[in-house]
Design a protein around this motif. Structure first.
Motif, short mmCIF file in Angstrom:
data_model
loop_
_atom_site.label_atom_id
_atom_site.label_comp_id
_atom_site.label_asym_id
_atom_site.label_seq_id
_atom_site.Cartn_x
_atom_site.Cartn_y
_atom_site.Cartn_z
N SER A 1 -7.36 1.91 0.12
CA SER A 1 -7.99 0.89 -0.71
C SER A 1 -7.94 -0.48 -0.09
O SER A 1 -7.67 -0.66 1.06
CB SER A 1 -7.30 0.88 -2.07
N CYS A 2 -8.22 -1.44 -0.87
CA CYS A 2 -8.28 -2.85 -0.48
C CYS A 2 -9.50 -3.08 0.40
O CYS A 2 -10.37 -2.26 0.54
CB CYS A 2 -7.01 -3.30 0.22
N LEU A 3 -9.49 -4.27 0.97
CA LEU A 3 -10.62 -4.69 1.75
C LEU A 3 -10.84 -3.81 2.96
O LEU A 3 -10.02 -3.03 3.35
CB LEU A 3 -10.34 -6.11 2.21
N THR B 1 -2.57 -5.22 -7.76
CA THR B 1 -2.04 -4.52 -6.57
C THR B 1 -2.58 -3.09 -6.53
O THR B 1 -3.21 -2.62 -7.47
CB THR B 1 -0.50 -4.50 -6.55
N VAL B 2 -2.30 -2.43 -5.42
CA VAL B 2 -2.96 -1.15 -5.11
C VAL B 2 -2.51 -0.04 -6.06
O VAL B 2 -1.33 0.33 -6.09
CB VAL B 2 -2.63 -0.72 -3.66
N TYR B 3 -3.47 0.52 -6.80
CA TYR B 3 -3.17 1.57 -7.78
C TYR B 3 -2.59 2.83 -7.13
O TYR B 3 -1.58 3.37 -7.61
CB TYR B 3 -4.45 1.89 -8.56
N ASN C 1 2.36 -10.24 -0.19
CA ASN C 1 1.25 -10.92 0.48
C ASN C 1 -0.09 -10.52 -0.13
O ASN C 1 -0.93 -11.37 -0.43
CB ASN C 1 1.28 -10.57 1.98
N ASP C 2 -0.28 -9.22 -0.33
CA ASP C 2 -1.56 -8.68 -0.81
C ASP C 2 -1.57 -8.66 -2.34
O ASP C 2 -1.17 -7.68 -2.95
CB ASP C 2 -1.74 -7.26 -0.24
N GLY C 3 -2.03 -9.73 -2.90
CA GLY C 3 -2.02 -9.89 -4.36
C GLY C 3 -1.10 -11.02 -4.78
O GLY C 3 -1.46 -11.88 -5.58
N GLY D 1 -8.90 -6.20 -10.13
CA GLY D 1 -9.57 -4.99 -9.66
C GLY D 1 -10.21 -5.15 -8.29
O GLY D 1 -11.23 -4.54 -8.01
N GLU D 2 -9.57 -5.93 -7.43
CA GLU D 2 -10.09 -6.02 -6.06
C GLU D 2 -9.84 -4.72 -5.31
O GLU D 2 -10.68 -4.25 -4.55
CB GLU D 2 -9.42 -7.20 -5.32
N GLU D 3 -8.68 -4.16 -5.56
CA GLU D 3 -8.28 -2.96 -4.82
C GLU D 3 -9.05 -1.73 -5.30
O GLU D 3 -9.45 -1.64 -6.46
CB GLU D 3 -6.79 -2.69 -5.03
N ALA D 4 -9.23 -0.78 -4.40
CA ALA D 4 -9.82 0.51 -4.78
C ALA D 4 -8.84 1.29 -5.64
O ALA D 4 -7.63 1.16 -5.49
CB ALA D 4 -10.17 1.31 -3.54
N TYR E 1 2.42 -3.66 7.91
CA TYR E 1 2.93 -4.03 6.57
C TYR E 1 1.86 -3.95 5.49
O TYR E 1 2.16 -3.96 4.31
CB TYR E 1 3.50 -5.45 6.59
N TRP E 2 0.58 -3.90 5.94
CA TRP E 2 -0.52 -3.87 4.98
C TRP E 2 -0.50 -2.57 4.18
O TRP E 2 -0.40 -1.48 4.76
CB TRP E 2 -1.84 -4.01 5.74
N HIS E 3 -0.57 -2.68 2.87
CA HIS E 3 -0.55 -1.51 1.98
C HIS E 3 0.64 -0.61 2.27
O HIS E 3 0.49 0.62 2.34
CB HIS E 3 -1.87 -0.73 2.08
N SER E 4 1.77 -1.26 2.46
CA SER E 4 3.00 -0.49 2.64
C SER E 4 4.11 -1.17 1.84
O SER E 4 4.01 -2.36 1.50
CB SER E 4 3.38 -0.43 4.12
ZN LIG Z 1 -4.97 -4.69 -0.53
#
Ligand SMILES: [Zn+2]
Length: 352
Positions: free
Chosen positions: A25-27, A163-165, A176-178, A209-212, A319-322
Motif C-alpha cells: 500500500s501507500c504511495l 496508517t497502513v491497514y 514518519n508515514d502518517g 485513507g491515503e493508504e491502500a 523502514y518504509w511500511h515496516s
Molecule cells: Zn505509507
C-alpha cells in the motif's frame, strides 16, 4: 564513467523500492524501464514507467514544464519563517503513542479527536463519507482548517493521518508515514492561527485513507483526496487553488526530498528556491522519480501541485511500511527544514 556511475546509483534506488509481502500500500513510485525486471514482484506488481533516477536533478525547469534558464524570484528581505520543531516533534511522539491508526479503528478515532482538539477556535470543516474498499465499508474523514488571507484564492497543504491497514497487527505505528505529516500540519496551524495572512488563504487538510487497504491500485488508495478533489471540482474550489503542497514522510533524520516528476515544474523550482534561502537545498532533489501520492487526484484535474516526500527511508528504503518506522529514525531538524521551506514557499507563491 558517468553513465556507469549513474546506472549503479539507479540500481540502488531500485533496490530501495518496496518488495515482498510488506509492499502493498501507500504511495507508488515509477521507475526507469531498464530496472523493471529487477523489481518484478507478484505481491507488489507495481506498474513502472521511465521516470526515476538518482542522477542529480536538473537545476531548474521553466513554467511550461521544459527545462531551461533558471527562474529568478524577487528578493525578499523579510525574516525567514521559523517553525517550533520541538513542538512539532512532540506531536509525532503523541501520535505514535496511540499505536496503529488505520481506518475504522479506535486509535484512528483518538487521532481525529487529537487533531481537532489542537484546532480549537479555528475554522474547521469535515469532508466525511463512507468508502467502499476491498476490506469492506469504512468511514473516511478529511479534516480541513482554513486560515484567511488578504488575497482571493487559496493555497492548500495536505498531509495524511491514517496508517497502513494491512500492517495494523504488525506493530506498524507510522512515525514518519502518517505521523510526520499530521504533526507538521498541526505546527503550520500554530504558525497561521490568529493573524490574517498578507497573501492567499491557506487551507490545511489532514487527509484520510491515503493508504491502500489491500494493494495499491487506482481505486484502492487515496480515498480521502479522491473524494475531496471531486467535491472541490464540483463546487468550483479547484479553480481557486494557486498551489497545492503535499507533505509525506518528511521527518527522516537523513532527509532527502525526492524531485517528484508528477509535480508542477514551477512549484518544484519554487520549493528549491525557498530551500536555498535557508541554505538547506542539499536536502532536496538529489533523487528523482514519479510519485503517486495525495496530490494525484488534483494533478489529474490540472491543479498545480508539489509533493514533498522522502522515499529513501533507511538504506534500501527498509523502514518504509515496516515496524522500523519509529520515532528513533526521525529528527526535529528535518521537520524544521521542510516546515520552514514550505512556509517560505507559500510566501513566494503569494508574491507571484
Ligand atoms: Zn505509507
Amino acid at each position: 564513467m558517468e553513465r556507469l556511475r549513474t546506472q549503479r546509483i539507479r540500481k540502488e534506488v531500485a533496490q530501495a523500492l518496496p518488495r515482498g509481502p510488506r509492499c502493498p500500500s501507500c504511495l507508488r513510485v515509477s521507475l526507469p524501464l531498464l530496472l523493471t525486471l529487477t523489481l518484478t514482484n507478484a505481491a507488489c506488481s507495481k506498474k513502472t514507467s521511465p521516470a526515476a533516477s538518482a542522477t542529480p536533478a536538473p537545476a531548474t525547469s521553466d513554467a511550461t514544464g521544459t527545462r531551461g534558464e533558471p527562474q529568478t524570484y524577487p528578493s525578499d528581505s523579510g525574516p525567514l519563517p521559523q517553525i517550533d520543531s520541538k513542538r512539532a516533534f512532540q506531536y509525532i511522539k503523541d501520535i505514535v503513542a496511540f499505536g496503529p491508526r488505520p481506518l475504522g479503528t479506535e486509535n484512528h478515532k483518538k487521532l481525529e479527536n487529537y487533531i481537532t482538539s489542537h484546532l480549537t477556535g479555528d475554522q474547521v470543516e469535515d469532508d466525511a463519507f463512507t468508502a467502499e474498499t476491498p476490506e469492506g465499508k469504512f468511514p473516511v474523514r478529511n479534516i480541513i482548517a482554513k486560515y484567511p488571507g488578504s488575497k482571493d484564492d487559496i493555497i492548500v497543504i495536505i498531509g495524511h493521518y491514517d496508517t497502513v491497514y494491512p500492517l495494523r497487527k504488525q506493530g506498524f505505528v507510522g512515525a514518519n508515514d502518517g505521523g510526520s505529516s499530521t504533526a507538521i500540519l498541526l505546527e503550520y496551524a500554530n504558525q497561521l492561527r490568529g493573524k490574517k495572512r498578507d497573501g492567499y488563504s491557506v487551507w490545511l487538510v489532514w487527509s484520510d485513507g491515503e493508504e491502500a487497504m489491500k494493494q495499491w491500485t487506482e481505486t484502492d488508495s487515496l480515498y480521502g483526496t479522491r473524494h475531496l478533489a471531486e467535491k472541490w471540482d464540483k463546487d468550483g474550489t479547484l479553480k481557486k487553488i494557486k498551489a497545492l503542497f503535499v507533505m509525506d514522510m518528511i521527518a527522516d533524520a537523513d532527509l532527502n526530498i525526492i524531485r517528484d516528476t508528477n509535480s508542477a515544474p514551477w512549484l518544484l523550482d519554487l520549493v528549491r528556491a525557498a530551500a536555498e534561502r535557508s541554505g538547506v537545498q542539499s536536502h532536496f532533489y538529489s533523487l528523482e522519480g514519479a510519485i503517486e501520492d495525495d496530490h494525484m487526484p488534483f494533478v489529474k484535474r490540472g491543479v498545480p501541485c508539489v509533493d514533498l516526500i522522502d522515499l529513501e527511508y533507511g538504506y534500501n528504503n527498509l523502514y518504509w511500511h515496516s515496524p522500523q518506522d519509529a520515532v528513533d529514525k526521525l529528527s526535529p531538524r528535518s521537520l524544521e527544514i521542510v516546515g520552514n521551506t514550505t512556509l517560505e514557499a507559500i510566501r513566494m507563491v503569494d508574491k507571484r
